[in-house]
Design a protein around this motif. Structure first.
Motif, PDB file in Angstrom:
ATOM      1  N   GLY A  69       0.826  -1.204   0.000  1.00 10.95           N
ATOM      2  CA  GLY A  69       0.000   0.000   0.000  1.00 10.95           C
ATOM      3  C   GLY A  69       0.858   1.250   0.000  1.00 10.95           C
ATOM      4  O   GLY A  69       1.733   1.405   0.852  1.00 10.95           O
ATOM      5  N   LYS A  70       0.630   2.118  -0.961  1.00 14.30           N
ATOM      6  CA  LYS A  70       1.365   3.383  -1.033  1.00 14.30           C
ATOM      7  C   LYS A  70       0.400   4.483  -1.424  1.00 14.30           C
ATOM      8  O   LYS A  70      -0.383   4.343  -2.357  1.00 14.30           O
ATOM      9  N   HIS A  71       0.452   5.591  -0.699  1.00 13.34           N
ATOM     10  CA  HIS A  71      -0.392   6.744  -0.982  1.00 13.34           C
ATOM     11  C   HIS A  71       0.471   7.997  -1.064  1.00 13.34           C
ATOM     12  O   HIS A  71       1.333   8.217  -0.210  1.00 13.34           O
ATOM     13  N   GLU A  72       0.228   8.779  -2.087  1.00 18.43           N
ATOM     14  CA  GLU A  72       0.984  10.013  -2.292  1.00 18.43           C
ATOM     15  C   GLU A  72       0.015  11.153  -2.574  1.00 18.43           C
ATOM     16  O   GLU A  72      -0.907  11.020  -3.371  1.00 18.43           O
ATOM     17  N   VAL A  73       0.229  12.260  -1.888  1.00 18.95           N
ATOM     18  CA  VAL A  73      -0.561  13.468  -2.121  1.00 18.95           C
ATOM     19  C   VAL A  73       0.376  14.518  -2.703  1.00 18.95           C
ATOM     20  O   VAL A  73       1.388  14.869  -2.086  1.00 18.95           O
ATOM     21  N   ILE A  74       0.045  14.994  -3.898  1.00 21.06           N
ATOM     22  CA  ILE A  74       0.872  15.987  -4.586  1.00 21.06           C
ATOM     23  C   ILE A  74       0.183  17.345  -4.513  1.00 21.06           C
ATOM     24  O   ILE A  74      -0.971  17.497  -4.940  1.00 21.06           O
ATOM     25  N   PHE A  75       0.881  18.318  -3.950  1.00 21.78           N
ATOM     26  CA  PHE A  75       0.388  19.692  -3.894  1.00 21.78           C
ATOM     27  C   PHE A  75       1.152  20.490  -4.940  1.00 21.78           C
ATOM     28  O   PHE A  75       2.369  20.698  -4.808  1.00 21.78           O
ATOM     29  N   GLY A  76       0.452  20.908  -5.978  1.00 26.85           N
ATOM     30  CA  GLY A  76       1.103  21.622  -7.064  1.00 26.85           C
ATOM     31  C   GLY A  76       0.952  23.127  -6.956  1.00 26.85           C
ATOM     32  O   GLY A  76      -0.132  23.675  -7.163  1.00 26.85           O
ATOM     33  N   PHE A  77       2.039  23.806  -6.606  1.00 28.06           N
ATOM     34  CA  PHE A  77       2.073  25.261  -6.548  1.00 28.06           C
ATOM     35  C   PHE A  77       2.654  25.785  -7.861  1.00 28.06           C
ATOM     36  O   PHE A  77       3.288  25.036  -8.623  1.00 28.06           O
ATOM     37  N   PRO A  78       2.501  27.083  -8.175  1.00 31.18           N
ATOM     38  CA  PRO A  78       3.046  27.634  -9.422  1.00 31.18           C
ATOM     39  C   PRO A  78       4.556  27.424  -9.584  1.00 31.18           C
ATOM     40  O   PRO A  78       5.031  27.142 -10.670  1.00 31.18           O
ATOM     41  N   PHE A  79       5.303  27.544  -8.492  1.00 32.80           N
ATOM     42  CA  PHE A  79       6.761  27.482  -8.596  1.00 32.80           C
ATOM     43  C   PHE A  79       7.395  26.415  -7.702  1.00 32.80           C
ATOM     44  O   PHE A  79       8.607  26.424  -7.485  1.00 32.80           O
ATOM     45  N   GLN A  80       6.579  25.507  -7.179  1.00 27.66           N
ATOM     46  CA  GLN A  80       7.123  24.449  -6.326  1.00 27.66           C
ATOM     47  C   GLN A  80       6.083  23.342  -6.179  1.00 27.66           C
ATOM     48  O   GLN A  80       4.903  23.542  -6.449  1.00 27.66           O
ATOM     49  N   THR A  81       6.568  22.195  -5.759  1.00 27.15           N
ATOM     50  CA  THR A  81       5.688  21.043  -5.535  1.00 27.15           C
ATOM     51  C   THR A  81       6.013  20.426  -4.183  1.00 27.15           C
ATOM     52  O   THR A  81       7.183  20.257  -3.835  1.00 27.15           O
ATOM     53  N   VAL A  82       4.976  20.107  -3.439  1.00 25.32           N
ATOM     54  CA  VAL A  82       5.143  19.418  -2.159  1.00 25.32           C
ATOM     55  C   VAL A  82       4.489  18.047  -2.282  1.00 25.32           C
ATOM     56  O   VAL A  82       3.347  17.931  -2.746  1.00 25.32           O
ATOM     57  N   ARG A  83       5.222  17.008  -1.889  1.00 26.11           N
ATOM     58  CA  ARG A  83       4.687  15.651  -1.950  1.00 26.11           C
ATOM     59  C   ARG A  83       4.719  15.017  -0.560  1.00 26.11           C
ATOM     60  O   ARG A  83       5.769  15.004   0.093  1.00 26.11           O
ATOM     61  N   LEU A  84       3.590  14.508  -0.136  1.00 27.29           N
ATOM     62  CA  LEU A  84       3.502  13.742   1.108  1.00 27.29           C
ATOM     63  C   LEU A  84       3.282  12.285   0.722  1.00 27.29           C
ATOM     64  O   LEU A  84       2.323  11.969   0.008  1.00 27.29           O
ATOM     65  N   ILE A  85       4.169  11.413   1.179  1.00 26.12           N
ATOM     66  CA  ILE A  85       4.115  10.007   0.770  1.00 26.12           C
ATOM     67  C   ILE A  85       4.114   9.085   1.992  1.00 26.12           C
ATOM     68  O   ILE A  85       4.894   9.279   2.931  1.00 26.12           O
ATOM     69  N   HIS A  86       3.248   8.120   1.941  1.00 27.39           N
ATOM     70  CA  HIS A  86       3.261   7.064   2.961  1.00 27.39           C
ATOM     71  C   HIS A  86       3.254   5.714   2.258  1.00 27.39           C
ATOM     72  O   HIS A  86       2.460   5.473   1.360  1.00 27.39           O
ATOM     73  N   GLU A  87       4.141   4.832   2.684  1.00 26.04           N
ATOM     74  CA  GLU A  87       4.198   3.497   2.104  1.00 26.04           C
ATOM     75  C   GLU A  87       4.240   2.451   3.206  1.00 26.04           C
ATOM     76  O   GLU A  87       5.077   2.533   4.114  1.00 26.04           O
ATOM     77  N   SER A  88       3.346   1.493   3.140  1.00 27.07           N
ATOM     78  CA  SER A  88       3.350   0.384   4.087  1.00 27.07           C
ATOM     79  C   SER A  88       4.320  -0.677   3.581  1.00 27.07           C
ATOM     80  O   SER A  88       4.100  -1.258   2.503  1.00 27.07           O
ATOM     81  N   ILE A  89       5.370  -0.922   4.320  1.00 29.68           N
ATOM     82  CA  ILE A  89       6.365  -1.917   3.948  1.00 29.68           C
ATOM     83  C   ILE A  89       5.890  -3.313   4.343  1.00 29.68           C
ATOM     84  O   ILE A  89       6.151  -4.306   3.671  1.00 29.68           O
ATOM     85  N   SER A  90       5.166  -3.367   5.449  1.00 23.05           N
ATOM     86  CA  SER A  90       4.646  -4.636   5.952  1.00 23.05           C
ATOM     87  C   SER A  90       3.268  -4.400   6.547  1.00 23.05           C
ATOM     88  O   SER A  90       2.982  -3.311   7.075  1.00 23.05           O
ATOM     89  N   ARG A  91       2.420  -5.409   6.475  1.00 22.75           N
ATOM     90  CA  ARG A  91       1.094  -5.301   7.089  1.00 22.75           C
ATOM     91  C   ARG A  91       1.184  -5.232   8.611  1.00 22.75           C
ATOM     92  O   ARG A  91       0.182  -4.953   9.273  1.00 22.75           O
ATOM     93  N   ASP A  92       2.348  -5.483   9.166  1.00 21.57           N
ATOM     94  CA  ASP A  92       2.525  -5.325  10.607  1.00 21.57           C
ATOM     95  C   ASP A  92       2.219  -3.895  11.041  1.00 21.57           C
ATOM     96  O   ASP A  92       1.910  -3.640  12.212  1.00 21.57           O
ATOM     97  N   ALA A  93       2.316  -2.949  10.096  1.00 20.22           N
ATOM     98  CA  ALA A  93       2.008  -1.551  10.405  1.00 20.22           C
ATOM     99  C   ALA A  93       0.570  -1.410  10.892  1.00 20.22           C
ATOM    100  O   ALA A  93       0.256  -0.526  11.701  1.00 20.22           O
TER     101      ALA A  93
END
Length: 249
Positions: free
Chosen positions: A193-217
């Motif tokens: 499971g991987k989720h990424e939120v991309i915030f697109g600004f005119p002169f920059q980009t912010v990315r928030l990413i979460h990735e589950s490596i194991s279901r133990d999470a």
């Protein structure tokens, strides 16, 4: 804390494994619809050294009411199905057992039932119970407040056989008030499971990413919720309710 578990699929097994290895919590039992494994315990099945009972019980041989009476627990963690809450909800609430639901998709009917149970019991629901994804959700909302007109795209990746849009991605879209059309879906291999939120600004980009490596999470998140619900009064709680105190400056 004594814990009972509903659901023993891939996520349920991972959660059971984490609880069995916890020094502060005890897995008392796992309730299933099938008679399989009723002669074994979870530690034996998963190959983990643990003193927890972790017994398997089936609705074919014991009712939920009898189970909660003969083997009482402090909390129930639910990784079964959206119908599972109807199996144990009323009995759990009557016995003041905390309900921790990690079901991804509930209809309005189930959510309404959870709120009804919350009048008598401490009820917690999170479509994705990992600590990391809920931190992402919280942080994303702050960024959206700072820049309400920013362009937002959501990318969710999961194993190739997963059906439909992930409940977590839909939750992200809801809290950020963006349309489901902004959710981009990828299905490949065995991605947990991987989720990424991309915030697109005119002169920059912010990315928030979460990735589950194991279901133990999922297990770590469920125990985080259990620990933070110990002294909570009856009511309906979401993950952000547990995280909010940590964001106070």
């Amino acid at each position: 804390m004594k814990i009972g578990l509903f659901g023993f699929g891939k996520a349920g097994k991972a959660v059971a494994s984490v609880i069995l290895q916890s020094k502060d919590h005890s897995l008392q039992w796992i309730y299933r619809k099938t008679n399989r494994l009723t002669t074994r315990d979870a530690a034996d099945f998963l190959g983990i050294e643990s003193d927890d009972p972790g017994y398997f019980y089936s609705d074919k041989k014991m009712s939920v009411e009898a189970l909660l009476k003969e083997h009482p627990v402090d909390a129930i963690i639910d990784f079964s199905s959206k119908e599972g809450i109807y199996m144990y909800g009323e009995s759990a609430a009557e016995n003041e057992i905390k309900i921790i639901s990690a079901i991804s998709h509930y209809s309005d009917k189930e959510v309404g039932f959870l709120h009804k149970l919350a009048q008598k019991a401490t009820v917690f629901w999170s479509p994705n119970i990992t600590l990391g994804i809920n931190y992402l959700l919280y942080a994303a909302q702050f960024l959206k407040k700072i820049a309400p007109s920013v362009d937002i795209e959501i990318i969710e990746e999961h194993f190739k056989d997963k059906q439909g849009i992930s409940g977590t991605a839909i939750r992200i879209a809801d809290v950020l008030d963006v349309k489901d059309e902004k959710i981009n879906t990828i299905r490949a291999g065995g991605i947990v499971g991987k989720h990424e939120v991309i915030f697109g600004f005119p002169f920059q980009t912010v990315r928030l990413i979460h990735e589950s490596i194991s279901r133990d999470a999922f297990g770590n998140g469920a125990l985080f919720a259990a620990e933070h619900l110990i002294n909570k009064k009856p009511g309906f709680y979401k993950f952000e309710d547990l995280l909010h105190p940590y964001f106070k400056v």
